[in-house]
Design a protein around this motif. Structure first.
Motif, PDB file in Angstrom:
ATOM      1  N   ALA A  43       0.832  -1.208   0.000  1.00 13.46           N
ATOM      2  CA  ALA A  43       0.000   0.000   0.000  1.00 13.46           C
ATOM      3  C   ALA A  43       0.865   1.257   0.000  1.00 13.46           C
ATOM      4  O   ALA A  43       0.427   2.334  -0.406  1.00 13.46           O
ATOM      5  N   MET A  44       2.093   1.096   0.434  1.00 16.61           N
ATOM      6  CA  MET A  44       3.010   2.239   0.473  1.00 16.61           C
ATOM      7  C   MET A  44       3.748   2.428  -0.851  1.00 16.61           C
ATOM      8  O   MET A  44       4.577   3.311  -0.991  1.00 16.61           O
ATOM      9  N   ALA A  45       3.471   1.534  -1.825  1.00 16.60           N
ATOM     10  CA  ALA A  45       4.237   1.560  -3.076  1.00 16.60           C
ATOM     11  C   ALA A  45       3.723   2.629  -4.025  1.00 16.60           C
ATOM     12  O   ALA A  45       2.560   3.046  -3.962  1.00 16.60           O
ATOM     13  N   THR A  46       4.576   3.060  -4.925  1.00 17.99           N
ATOM     14  CA  THR A  46       4.217   3.971  -6.010  1.00 17.99           C
ATOM     15  C   THR A  46       4.782   3.372  -7.292  1.00 17.99           C
ATOM     16  O   THR A  46       5.944   2.970  -7.328  1.00 17.99           O
ATOM     17  N   THR A  47       3.949   3.276  -8.315  1.00 20.77           N
ATOM     18  CA  THR A  47       4.407   2.675  -9.556  1.00 20.77           C
ATOM     19  C   THR A  47       4.727   3.771 -10.577  1.00 20.77           C
ATOM     20  O   THR A  47       3.932   4.697 -10.773  1.00 20.77           O
ATOM     21  N   VAL A  48       5.875   3.624 -11.181  1.00 22.92           N
ATOM     22  CA  VAL A  48       6.365   4.658 -12.089  1.00 22.92           C
ATOM     23  C   VAL A  48       6.550   4.068 -13.483  1.00 22.92           C
ATOM     24  O   VAL A  48       7.132   2.998 -13.624  1.00 22.92           O
ATOM     25  N   SER A  49       5.987   4.689 -14.499  1.00 25.85           N
ATOM     26  CA  SER A  49       6.365   4.333 -15.868  1.00 25.85           C
ATOM     27  C   SER A  49       6.819   5.626 -16.533  1.00 25.85           C
ATOM     28  O   SER A  49       6.934   6.661 -15.873  1.00 25.85           O
ATOM     29  N   ARG A  50       7.032   5.602 -17.861  1.00 23.62           N
ATOM     30  CA  ARG A  50       7.649   6.770 -18.457  1.00 23.62           C
ATOM     31  C   ARG A  50       6.788   8.024 -18.270  1.00 23.62           C
ATOM     32  O   ARG A  50       7.291   9.094 -17.972  1.00 23.62           O
ATOM     33  N   ASP A  51       5.441   7.844 -18.462  1.00 24.59           N
ATOM     34  CA  ASP A  51       4.579   9.022 -18.478  1.00 24.59           C
ATOM     35  C   ASP A  51       3.757   9.215 -17.215  1.00 24.59           C
ATOM     36  O   ASP A  51       3.227  10.293 -16.992  1.00 24.59           O
ATOM     37  N   THR A  52       3.592   8.149 -16.439  1.00 22.37           N
ATOM     38  CA  THR A  52       2.648   8.273 -15.333  1.00 22.37           C
ATOM     39  C   THR A  52       3.248   7.818 -14.025  1.00 22.37           C
ATOM     40  O   THR A  52       4.205   7.036 -13.981  1.00 22.37           O
ATOM     41  N   ILE A  53       2.640   8.322 -12.991  1.00 22.35           N
ATOM     42  CA  ILE A  53       2.977   7.879 -11.641  1.00 22.35           C
ATOM     43  C   ILE A  53       1.653   7.496 -10.993  1.00 22.35           C
ATOM     44  O   ILE A  53       0.690   8.275 -11.027  1.00 22.35           O
ATOM     45  N   THR A  54       1.535   6.249 -10.502  1.00 26.85           N
ATOM     46  CA  THR A  54       0.271   5.838  -9.884  1.00 26.85           C
ATOM     47  C   THR A  54       0.514   5.279  -8.498  1.00 26.85           C
ATOM     48  O   THR A  54       1.580   4.744  -8.202  1.00 26.85           O
ATOM     49  N   ASP A  55      -0.547   5.400  -7.688  1.00 27.11           N
ATOM     50  CA  ASP A  55      -0.476   4.922  -6.313  1.00 27.11           C
ATOM     51  C   ASP A  55      -0.570   3.396  -6.299  1.00 27.11           C
ATOM     52  O   ASP A  55      -1.315   2.809  -7.076  1.00 27.11           O
ATOM     53  N   GLY A  56       0.180   2.737  -5.438  1.00 29.99           N
ATOM     54  CA  GLY A  56       0.046   1.288  -5.248  1.00 29.99           C
ATOM     55  C   GLY A  56       1.052   0.488  -6.054  1.00 29.99           C
ATOM     56  O   GLY A  56       1.853   1.042  -6.802  1.00 29.99           O
ATOM     57  N   PRO A  57       1.000  -0.848  -5.884  1.00 35.59           N
ATOM     58  CA  PRO A  57       1.962  -1.721  -6.567  1.00 35.59           C
ATOM     59  C   PRO A  57       1.626  -1.872  -8.048  1.00 35.59           C
ATOM     60  O   PRO A  57       0.537  -1.520  -8.483  1.00 35.59           O
ATOM     61  N   PHE A  58       2.559  -2.433  -8.806  1.00 36.91           N
ATOM     62  CA  PHE A  58       2.391  -2.710 -10.226  1.00 36.91           C
ATOM     63  C   PHE A  58       1.168  -3.610 -10.394  1.00 36.91           C
ATOM     64  O   PHE A  58       1.113  -4.707  -9.827  1.00 36.91           O
ATOM     65  N   VAL A  59       0.153  -3.133 -11.158  1.00 39.56           N
ATOM     66  CA  VAL A  59      -1.148  -3.812 -11.127  1.00 39.56           C
ATOM     67  C   VAL A  59      -1.133  -5.202 -11.736  1.00 39.56           C
ATOM     68  O   VAL A  59      -1.914  -6.060 -11.345  1.00 39.56           O
ATOM     69  N   ASP A  60      -0.263  -5.452 -12.713  1.00 39.98           N
ATOM     70  CA  ASP A  60      -0.277  -6.764 -13.361  1.00 39.98           C
ATOM     71  C   ASP A  60       0.352  -7.845 -12.491  1.00 39.98           C
ATOM     72  O   ASP A  60       0.200  -9.029 -12.772  1.00 39.98           O
TER      73      ASP A  60
END
Lengths: 110, 454
Positions: A43-60
């Motif tokens: 729950a403390m994770a942040t997922t980063v890709s080139r264009d976006t930053i989203t709350d939570g772990p990598f969804v896949d």
């Protein structure tokens, strides 16, 4: 000797922090331990890709790693034996053992 | 000079008997499964020329082992020389190709013709390591222990050759990368690891005994492989009760091979089979394995399955089968191995001992518990019980369910025949019991010994 990662997943994580520390101490004493890390909850994770930053772990990812350690063992049987002593495995959860391809551990500066 | 045909026969024989021994001994020198396999194949190829010229050696296995080991040593030397010459071009991947091999009991530098008896055992345990999927264990065992080419393995397992090849390649890669050791497990691990080995051999057998798909019921080549593997294991571990149990189970089950279908390939129920055609020698051999095991208090699953099959095999006629004793054996098997399939077989024995009305609730219960949802025998057994109870409409429905679930042509024909016969009013004689329970016997046998147990 070869290196193996022992991965603990959140859903299968078991055992108290004390038990995990004790297990880590055992591995240190036996010389098998290379490195060990426990992670904060996903729950403390942040997922980063080139264009976006989203709350939570990598969804896949169906499962989330809660912690891992790197050990040294002569062969898979020896690594599995160590993994079986992990508190997560001892208390009805499970851990995953994966051979390490390569990596580096920076010793803590004094 | 021996003629070529005789030499070819000797090589075929040595391949069947000694492949695992030669390969296992070579693995220790080559320290890589792939190299060891290549050198072993080369040795068998070289034998053809050499034996035609010089005659078949007294000990073909020793000749093949020495030749394969020498080739492995030569290959390793060539590689070392190459590495020394091209230090900048080659980056040796230390630790990946080197296999984990325990120090042999015999000191190194031994006579190369000396045979280390437990080497094939190491090979078997490596192939059946639980870190490999059972599919991979199966393919790898057929390849490395039986020495079959990939095309044969694909044909035996009814998968495309590319699939079989991929399974084998992936398994070999995992052995190297994850360092699955070439070793007989330590005593503490042995029971679990042996169970995996027996499971693979049993799977080879059952796949051959009732082929999951295809036109014929039995695939004799697979059954023969399973028997050969079990005999090999028995020679290597003569004191393991479950190894003896599996050997007995295969012997006693396969003793009925010739009578399980008629000339047209139609499935015959146990009561229709000609008992005089059963392989008495196999039944006797199994009996002599089962009785000491039961007397010794062993309750392993293969031993108990063998005892059940033997009780059938030794009954003089179908009617004279000792059904109450069978139920008792199934109770013990269920305690050792709590599986819904065992419970279903037990229900069939109950139907013969106490009547279909006693068994039907057991089968219905298994149907609602789940776990057997895709198992064609469940509706087939149910249909049979309903039929014996005179409930033809319900029986027909159950036969149709069973038909939908089976892919084996001989079984489909059998079930369709049962369904068609329901059209007549008279209840069908006999039962499916004999088909489910795999059996054989003389009078006064394993059953009596079982009843004497505490």
């Amino acid at each position: 000797m070869a290196q193996y990662a022992i991965l603990i997943y959140e859903a299968a994580a078991r055992g108290t922090a004390d038990e995990h520390e004790e297990h880590a101490d055992d591995l240190l004493r036996s010389g098998a331990m290379v490195a060990a890390f426990g992670l904060q909850p996903s729950a403390m994770a942040t997922t980063v890709s080139r264009d976006t930053i989203t709350d939570g772990p990598f969804v896949d990812a169906k499962e989330v790693v809660a912690g891992f350690c790197i050990i040294e063992a002569p062969d898979l049987d020896a690594a599995l034996k160590i993994a079986r002593e992990n508190p997560a495995a001892r208390h009805g959860g499970s851990v995953e053992v994966r051979p390490v391809r390569g990596g580096v551990v920076v010793p803590p500066s004094a | 000079m021996p003629d070529r045909a005789a030499v070819e026969a000797a090589i075929t024989d040595a391949h069947r008997r000694e492949w695992a021994q030669v390969l296992a001994a070579t693995v220790r020198v080559a320290r890589s499964v792939d190299l060891a396999e290549e050198c072993t194949q080369d040795a068998y190829a070289a034998a053809l020329e050499s034996w035609v010229d010089d005659g078949v050696p007294q000990n073909p296995a020793a000749w093949l082992t020495t030749t394969a080991k020498r080739r492995a040593i030569d290959a390793l030397r060539r590689e070392q020389t190459l590495r020394a010459k091209l230090p900048l071009l080659l980056e040796p991947e230390k630790g990946v190709e080197d296999m984990v091999i325990d120090t042999p009991r015999n000191p190194p530098g031994e006579d190369p013709e000396d045979v280390v008896p437990d080497e094939p055992l190491r090979l078997i345990f490596m192939c059946c390591h639980p870190a490999l999927s059972q599919e991979a264990q199966l393919a790898l065992t057929l390849r490395l222990v039986c020495g079959l080419p990939t095309s044969d393995i694909a044909r035996l397992l009814l998968v495309p050759e590319s699939t079989a090849a991929a399974r084998i390649t992936r398994a070999k890669k995992k052995i190297a990368v994850a360092r699955i050791p070439f070793r007989v497990p330590r005593p503490a691990e042995l029971p679990d690891r042996l169970r995996a080995v027996l499971g693979v051999i049993h799977l080879v057998f059952t796949t051959g005994h009732t082929a999951p798909t295809g036109a014929s019921l039995v695939r004799g080549d697979l059954v023969d492989r399973a028997l050969h593997l079990t005999r090999m294991l028995r020679a290597l571990m003569p004191d393991e009760a479950e190894v003896l149990g599996l050997l007995a189970l295969i012997l006693v089950t396969d003793a009925r091979r010739a009578t399980r279908t008629d000339a047209d390939g139609r499935l015959l129920r146990l009561e229709e089979q000609d008992r005089s055609q059963w392989d008495r020698a196999a039944i006797v051999e199994a009996h002599d394995l089962i009785v000491p095991g039961l007397r010794g208090g062993h309750t392993g699953r293969y031993l108990l399955q063998a005892a059940i099959a033997a009780l059938h095999a030794e009954a003089p006629t179908y009617e004279e089968t000792d059904w109450p004793q069978l139920v008792a054996l199934y109770d013990r098997l269920l305690a050792t191995w709590p599986s819904p399939v065992v419970a279903l077989n037990r229900a069939v024995a109950v139907s013969m001992a106490s009547g279909p009305e006693a068994a039907l609730p057991l089968v219905d219960q298994l149907g609602t518990d789940g776990g057997l949802a895709h198992y064609s025998y469940l509706p087939a057994v149910r249909a049979d019980l309903l039929c014996r109870l005179g409930r033809a409409d319900e029986a027909a429905t159950a036969y149709r369910q069973a038909l939908e679930l089976t892919q084996n042509e001989a079984e489909r024909v059998f079930l369709a025949g049962r369904l068609a016969a329901l059209g007549g009013v008279a209840p069908l004689g006999g039962s499916l019991a004999g088909r489910l329970a795999d059996v054989v016997p003389r009078s006064g046998t394993a059953a009596q010994d079982v009843s004497r147990l505490p």
